[in-house]
Design a protein around this motif. Structure first.
Motif, PDB file in Angstrom:
ATOM      1  N   PHE A 173       0.869  -1.185   0.000  1.00  0.00           N
ATOM      2  CA  PHE A 173       0.000   0.000   0.000  1.00  0.00           C
ATOM      3  C   PHE A 173       0.901   1.229   0.000  1.00  0.00           C
ATOM      4  CE2 PHE A 173      -2.107   3.386   2.325  1.00  0.00           C
ATOM      5  CZ  PHE A 173      -3.413   3.392   1.852  1.00  0.00           C
ATOM      6  N   VAL A 174       0.759   2.081  -1.031  1.00  0.00           N
ATOM      7  CA  VAL A 174       1.567   3.299  -1.141  1.00  0.00           C
ATOM      8  C   VAL A 174       0.625   4.489  -1.304  1.00  0.00           C
ATOM      9  CG1 VAL A 174       3.317   4.542  -2.435  1.00  0.00           C
ATOM     10  CG2 VAL A 174       3.502   2.068  -2.173  1.00  0.00           C
ATOM     11  N   GLY A 175       0.760   5.493  -0.457  1.00  0.00           N
ATOM     12  CA  GLY A 175      -0.101   6.674  -0.514  1.00  0.00           C
ATOM     13  C   GLY A 175       0.678   7.966  -0.399  1.00  0.00           C
ATOM     14  N   VAL A 176       0.008   9.050  -0.692  1.00  0.00           N
ATOM     15  CA  VAL A 176       0.593  10.395  -0.625  1.00  0.00           C
ATOM     16  C   VAL A 176      -0.398  11.320   0.068  1.00  0.00           C
ATOM     17  CG1 VAL A 176       1.389  12.389  -1.947  1.00  0.00           C
ATOM     18  CG2 VAL A 176       2.003  10.086  -2.689  1.00  0.00           C
ATOM     19  N   ASP A 177       0.106  12.158   0.941  1.00  0.00           N
ATOM     20  CA  ASP A 177      -0.728  13.165   1.618  1.00  0.00           C
ATOM     21  C   ASP A 177      -1.109  14.258   0.605  1.00  0.00           C
ATOM     22  OD1 ASP A 177      -1.425  15.599   3.110  1.00  0.00           O
ATOM     23  OD2 ASP A 177      -0.925  14.410   4.869  1.00  0.00           O
ATOM     24  N   VAL A 178      -2.400  14.453   0.414  1.00  0.00           N
ATOM     25  CA  VAL A 178      -2.883  15.468  -0.550  1.00  0.00           C
ATOM     26  C   VAL A 178      -3.647  16.583   0.161  1.00  0.00           C
ATOM     27  CG1 VAL A 178      -2.966  13.844  -2.479  1.00  0.00           C
ATOM     28  CG2 VAL A 178      -4.967  14.099  -1.003  1.00  0.00           C
ATOM     29  N   GLU A 179      -3.462  16.704   1.475  1.00  0.00           N
ATOM     30  CA  GLU A 179      -4.209  17.714   2.234  1.00  0.00           C
ATOM     31  C   GLU A 179      -3.896  19.126   1.752  1.00  0.00           C
ATOM     32  OE1 GLU A 179      -6.775  19.468   4.796  1.00  0.00           O
ATOM     33  OE2 GLU A 179      -6.570  17.320   4.437  1.00  0.00           O
ATOM     34  N   ASP A 180      -2.609  19.422   1.546  1.00  0.00           N
ATOM     35  CA  ASP A 180      -2.240  20.777   1.133  1.00  0.00           C
ATOM     36  C   ASP A 180      -2.791  21.118  -0.262  1.00  0.00           C
ATOM     37  OD1 ASP A 180      -0.907  21.074   3.501  1.00  0.00           O
ATOM     38  OD2 ASP A 180       1.038  20.476   2.675  1.00  0.00           O
ATOM     39  N   GLU A 181      -2.712  20.138  -1.176  1.00  0.00           N
ATOM     40  CA  GLU A 181      -3.235  20.383  -2.508  1.00  0.00           C
ATOM     41  C   GLU A 181      -4.753  20.550  -2.479  1.00  0.00           C
ATOM     42  OE1 GLU A 181      -1.942  17.315  -5.080  1.00  0.00           O
ATOM     43  OE2 GLU A 181       0.115  18.060  -5.242  1.00  0.00           O
ATOM     44  N   ASN A 182      -5.444  19.703  -1.713  1.00  0.00           N
ATOM     45  CA  ASN A 182      -6.900  19.834  -1.610  1.00  0.00           C
ATOM     46  C   ASN A 182      -7.303  21.160  -0.971  1.00  0.00           C
ATOM     47  OD1 ASN A 182      -7.299  17.386  -2.802  1.00  0.00           O
ATOM     48  ND2 ASN A 182      -7.683  16.265  -0.908  1.00  0.00           N
ATOM     49  N   ARG A 183      -6.492  21.561   0.004  1.00  0.00           N
ATOM     50  CA  ARG A 183      -6.791  22.848   0.632  1.00  0.00           C
ATOM     51  C   ARG A 183      -6.630  23.982  -0.367  1.00  0.00           C
ATOM     52  NH1 ARG A 183      -3.114  24.003   5.580  1.00  0.00           N
ATOM     53  NH2 ARG A 183      -3.782  21.856   5.987  1.00  0.00           N
ATOM     54  N   LEU A 184      -5.578  23.910  -1.217  1.00  0.00           N
ATOM     55  CA  LEU A 184      -5.375  24.941  -2.237  1.00  0.00           C
ATOM     56  C   LEU A 184      -6.506  24.931  -3.261  1.00  0.00           C
ATOM     57  CD1 LEU A 184      -3.576  27.101  -3.536  1.00  0.00           C
ATOM     58  CD2 LEU A 184      -2.365  25.253  -4.739  1.00  0.00           C
ATOM     59  N   ILE A 185      -6.911  23.744  -3.677  1.00  0.00           N
ATOM     60  CA  ILE A 185      -8.011  23.644  -4.639  1.00  0.00           C
ATOM     61  C   ILE A 185      -9.312  24.123  -4.004  1.00  0.00           C
ATOM     62  CG2 ILE A 185      -9.393  22.007  -5.966  1.00  0.00           C
ATOM     63  CD1 ILE A 185      -6.846  20.385  -6.406  1.00  0.00           C
ATOM     64  N   GLY A 186      -9.502  23.857  -2.734  1.00  0.00           N
ATOM     65  CA  GLY A 186     -10.690  24.354  -2.043  1.00  0.00           C
ATOM     66  C   GLY A 186     -10.713  25.869  -1.980  1.00  0.00           C
TER      67      GLY A 186
END
Length: 473
Positions: free
Chosen positions: A149-162
């Motif tokens: 299982f390989v993942g990436v934190d996308v919180e900052d990108e989602n926050r920018l898109i929001g």
């Protein structure tokens, strides 16, 4: 009772401004929405590419050292503070290594992609701490029964898109709000100017013909409307003024022939047995009645011409023939009255109009010249082509002329100058010429003649300048 909307809200300007603002807001929203969708899609594609690259690296490690090599790689990456989220699970579902507590409880897509929320412990900077953060990952099978299982934190990108989405919504709302505000300002200004024009119209309807619409000099359509409105009111005031004075003018000019007619008829009644006196009185009364009928016929002709009743009979013709016919008619008249007569006629000219009306105008102009030019003077009838291609019919005499300040008045009905009061007439001759000129859209010119002749006056030149047929087309 339903409250009516303010007047400016019901104006066309407000509605058009509001419609323009709505269309602009919609187009802006669609453009920004496309930018948002493209940015969000690019962020997801970039994240997926990074995850796939990391999975490819794990696959190569598996090919080199098997599942133990994958486990060591994950341990090294997690201890080294990698930004990736890892999990290595055996065939029994037991966690072998990784920096997450377990697999997220979300369903994966057919290709193994998951969007989930995870908890991350605070780092040294408390401002970066957050209980739950969004991430994207992929779960794939590796080896015999193992899963990575390989993942990436996308919180900052989602926050920018929001933030981008909120900016789009706020910008669209601001466009609509500013559109409404500008619509209110524009329509209020538009409504105030229209209200002033309407108030002027109501004043005129109430009898205040001197009211005029204001012009601000901007040259816009409302300024042009005000100018045309004022020109119309000037014309209306002039016509009403003429109508108010026409009764006095008719009474003044017809009083003398009516009085003479009555006195002659009264004298004829008193003439006992004098048949010759009665016959002479009746003949003179008949002449007076003809004079009155001539005045009324002239008034009727002017009214009909001004109403444009003869415009349907207009045709294109060469005026040279009727000018020459008029010259043949008036040359003996001038000889009998002791005037020299001259005729100059150019050929090949064309004008559009009514032949009988043009002939009537020339007859009135020639009658005027013969009547007011002393014996021994000269009268000239001329047809020529102007430098701009227009056709000009003019009558020039060597009489006393008309003073410059009186030339605008003599074309009005029943206007006669003081020095011509002893001459027969009703003051309708030049009025008829002016009406004929107007119905043909011709220019009526009154200026001085050729100058004194044998001690006579400056003379008068009356000209009708007709537009060329090409200009009228």
């Amino acid at each position: 009772m339903t409250r009516r909307l303010p007047s400016f809200v019901r104006t066309t300007a407000f509605r058009l401004t509001l419609l323009s603002a709505g269309l602009f807001a919609l187009s802006s929203f669609l453009i920004l929405a496309f930018v948002y969708a493209a940015s969000a899609g690019a962020a997801i594609n970039r994240t997926d590419a990074v995850i796939n690259d990391e999975l490819a690296a794990l696959g190569r490690r598996y090919d080199e050292a098997g599942i133990d090599g994958v486990n060591r790689y994950i341990l090294q990456r997690t201890v080294g503070g990698s930004d990736f989220l890892y999990l290595l699970v055996n065939e029994n579902g037991r966690l072998l290594s990784g920096n997450l507590n377990g697999l997220p409880e979300v369903d994966a897509s057919s290709e193994g992609w998951l969007d989930f929320v995870y908890g991350r412990a605070p780092t040294g900077d408390e401002s970066d701490a957050q209980d739950e953060r969004r991430a994207r990952a992929r779960l794939v099978q590796i080896g015999s029964g193992h899963a990575v299982f390989v993942g990436v934190d996308v919180e900052d990108e989602n926050r920018l898109i929001g933030r981008m989405l909120r900016a789009i919504l706020i910008a669209s709302a601001l466009v609509i709000a500013l559109g409404i505000a500008s619509g209110v300002v524009v329509s209020r200004r538009f409504s105030r100017r229209l209200d002033h024009i309407n108030s002027v119209a109501r004043s005129v309807r109430g009898g205040k013909l001197a009211s005029r619409a204001r012009q601000n000099g901007s040259g816009d359509e409302l300024d042009e409307l005000s100018g045309n409105f004022n020109d119309m009111l000037d014309r209306l005031e002039e016509m009403v003024h003429r109508m108010r004075n026409v009764g006095d003018s008719i009474a003044h000019d017809l009083r003398s022939p009516l009085t003479r007619m009555r006195n002659r008829m009264e004298a004829a009644l008193r003439a006992d047995g004098d048949r010759a006196s009665r016959q002479a009185a009746l003949e003179q009364a008949l002449n007076d009645s003809d004079e009155l009928l001539g005045v009324f016929n002239a008034i009727l002709s002017i009214s009909r011409i001004e109403a444009g009743e003869r415009r349907d009979s207009f045709e294109v013709f060469d005026p040279a023939q009727i000018v020459e016919d008029m010259g043949e008619l008036y040359e003996p008249v001038c000889e009998d009255s002791g005037h020299a007569f001259g005729l100059e006629s150019a050929s090949g000219l064309r004008l559009r109009g009514d032949k009988s009306l043009v002939s009537q105008a020339m007859a009135n102009m020639l009658d005027n010249a013969v009547k007011y030019t002393p014996a021994g003077g000269a009268v000239q009838l001329r047809l020529r082509r102007c430098s701009d291609g227009r056709a000009e019919i003019s009558v020039t005499d060597t009489g006393p002329g008309i003073p410059l300040e009186e030339r605008a008045r003599v074309t009005q009905r029943f206007v006669r100058l003081e020095k011509s009061r002893n001459q027969p007439g009703s003051g309708l001759g030049l009025s008829l010429v002016k009406a004929i000129a107007d119905v043909h859209r011709a220019e009526l010119v009154l200026d001085e003649g050729a100058g004194g002749l044998d001690g006579m006056g400056p003379g008068l030149r009356i000209a009708l300048v007709f537009p060329s047929v090409e200009d009228r087309a």
